[in-house]
Design a protein around this motif. Structure first.
Motif, mmCIF file in Angstrom:
data_model
loop_
_atom_site.group_PDB
_atom_site.id
_atom_site.type_symbol
_atom_site.label_atom_id
_atom_site.label_comp_id
_atom_site.label_asym_id
_atom_site.label_seq_id
_atom_site.Cartn_x
_atom_site.Cartn_y
_atom_site.Cartn_z
ATOM 1 N N ASP A 114 37.179 41.010 54.783
ATOM 2 C CA ASP A 114 35.902 40.678 54.167
ATOM 3 C C ASP A 114 35.664 41.681 53.049
ATOM 4 O OD1 ASP A 114 33.597 39.193 53.853
ATOM 5 O OD2 ASP A 114 32.502 40.142 55.490
ATOM 6 N N ALA A 115 35.585 41.199 51.837
ATOM 7 C CA ALA A 115 35.373 42.054 50.663
ATOM 8 C C ALA A 115 33.935 41.872 50.191
ATOM 9 C CB ALA A 115 36.347 41.681 49.556
ATOM 10 N N GLN A 136 27.648 42.090 44.607
ATOM 11 C CA GLN A 136 27.221 43.178 45.495
ATOM 12 C C GLN A 136 27.446 44.539 44.826
ATOM 13 O OE1 GLN A 136 28.788 42.806 49.462
ATOM 14 N NE2 GLN A 136 28.108 44.844 50.072
ATOM 15 N N THR A 137 26.502 45.442 45.049
ATOM 16 C CA THR A 137 26.648 46.810 44.557
ATOM 17 C C THR A 137 26.757 47.758 45.740
ATOM 18 O OG1 THR A 137 24.260 47.153 44.410
ATOM 19 C CG2 THR A 137 25.375 46.370 42.412
ATOM 20 N N CYS A 138 27.348 48.922 45.485
ATOM 21 C CA CYS A 138 27.519 49.957 46.493
ATOM 22 C C CYS A 138 27.092 51.287 45.880
ATOM 23 C CB CYS A 138 28.982 50.036 46.941
ATOM 24 S SG CYS A 138 29.633 48.520 47.675
ATOM 25 N N LEU A 139 27.066 52.319 46.697
ATOM 26 C CA LEU A 139 26.780 53.659 46.203
ATOM 27 C C LEU A 139 28.072 54.451 46.148
ATOM 28 C CD1 LEU A 139 23.541 54.488 48.254
ATOM 29 C CD2 LEU A 139 23.687 53.816 45.845
ATOM 30 N N TRP A 191 38.919 48.328 49.371
ATOM 31 C CA TRP A 191 38.118 47.335 48.661
ATOM 32 C C TRP A 191 37.796 46.114 49.512
ATOM 33 C CZ3 TRP A 191 35.454 49.392 45.218
ATOM 34 C CH2 TRP A 191 35.954 50.455 44.464
ATOM 35 N N ALA A 192 38.135 46.185 50.788
ATOM 36 C CA ALA A 192 37.769 45.152 51.765
ATOM 37 C C ALA A 192 37.778 45.830 53.130
ATOM 38 C CB ALA A 192 38.754 43.985 51.740
ATOM 39 N N LEU A 238 28.061 46.334 54.743
ATOM 40 C CA LEU A 238 29.134 45.401 55.087
ATOM 41 C C LEU A 238 28.891 44.068 54.383
ATOM 42 C CD1 LEU A 238 29.601 45.992 58.920
ATOM 43 C CD2 LEU A 238 31.216 46.573 57.094
ATOM 44 N N PRO A 239 29.928 43.463 53.840
ATOM 45 C CA PRO A 239 29.748 42.197 53.128
ATOM 46 C C PRO A 239 29.043 41.129 53.972
ATOM 47 C CG PRO A 239 31.922 43.069 52.705
ATOM 48 C CD PRO A 239 31.316 43.942 53.759
#
Length: 185
Positions: free
Chosen positions: A61-62, A67-70, A129-130, A161-162
């Protein structure tokens, strides 16, 4: 000797083509037919399109494309786009071969895919990346543990989590739609 009418021959040809398409679809659905590389395009970090066939990589699951992350400095970055870029790099390394295992509820071929001897899903998890999608299989859990320990990819900072992100986005969209349909007091 009577000659066969043209309309009858055309109907027979059409029936043959329909049966052929159904047989090929059944072979692909049950994993008998391999999906070979043609024109492959990346949809996001765990989904591809080859011709008209959408492929969902098995067991991972990517982040969603938007979606953004920190990052490690607690700054937002487009992790979904970065995951898609990483998948593009992997696919570009050579001929991709996929083996269809199932079809998901969106009619995508859930598949394992390799480029040369590289399992693409494994590489995505290993590079951070996933994540291993343990709801559907634990094949990639060890690679995920390694990526987490090494702080690779998304693991360098914080991320949702995606699957949680999708649930949250669905709930937000439902609330917006629900707000429009509420009768005023």
């Amino acid at each position: 000797m009577r000659t066969r009418p043209l309309w009858r021959t055309l109907i027979d040809a059409l029936v043959f083509l329909c049966v052929l398409v159904l047989v090929l679809a059944a072979l692909q659905k049950f994993g008998v037919l391999d999906i070979q590389q043609g024109t492959v395009s990346v949809i996001d970090g765990d989904s591809l399109r080859e011709g008209t066939t959408e492929i969902r990589l098995y067991g991972i699951d990517a982040p969603e494309y938007r979606q953004t992350c920190l990052d490690e400095f607690r700054k937002n970055y487009p992790c979904g786009k970065r995951a898609a870029e990483e998948l593009r790099r992997l696919v570009a390394k050579g001929d991709m071969k996929c083996r269809s295992l199932d079809v998901d509820r969106y009619s995508r071929a859930v598949s394992t895919c390799v480029v040369g001897d590289i399992d693409i899903a494994h590489a995505m998890v290993e590079r951070g990346w996933a994540v291993a999608f343990i709801q559907y299989g634990t094949d990639y859990v060890p690679a995920g543990i390694q990526a987490h320990k090494a702080k690779r990819g998304m693991w360098a900072g914080d991320f949702e989590l995606p699957s949680d992100y999708r649930k949250r986005m669905h709930k937000l969209q439902s609330n917006v739609v629900g707000a429009d349909t509420v009768e005023p007091d």
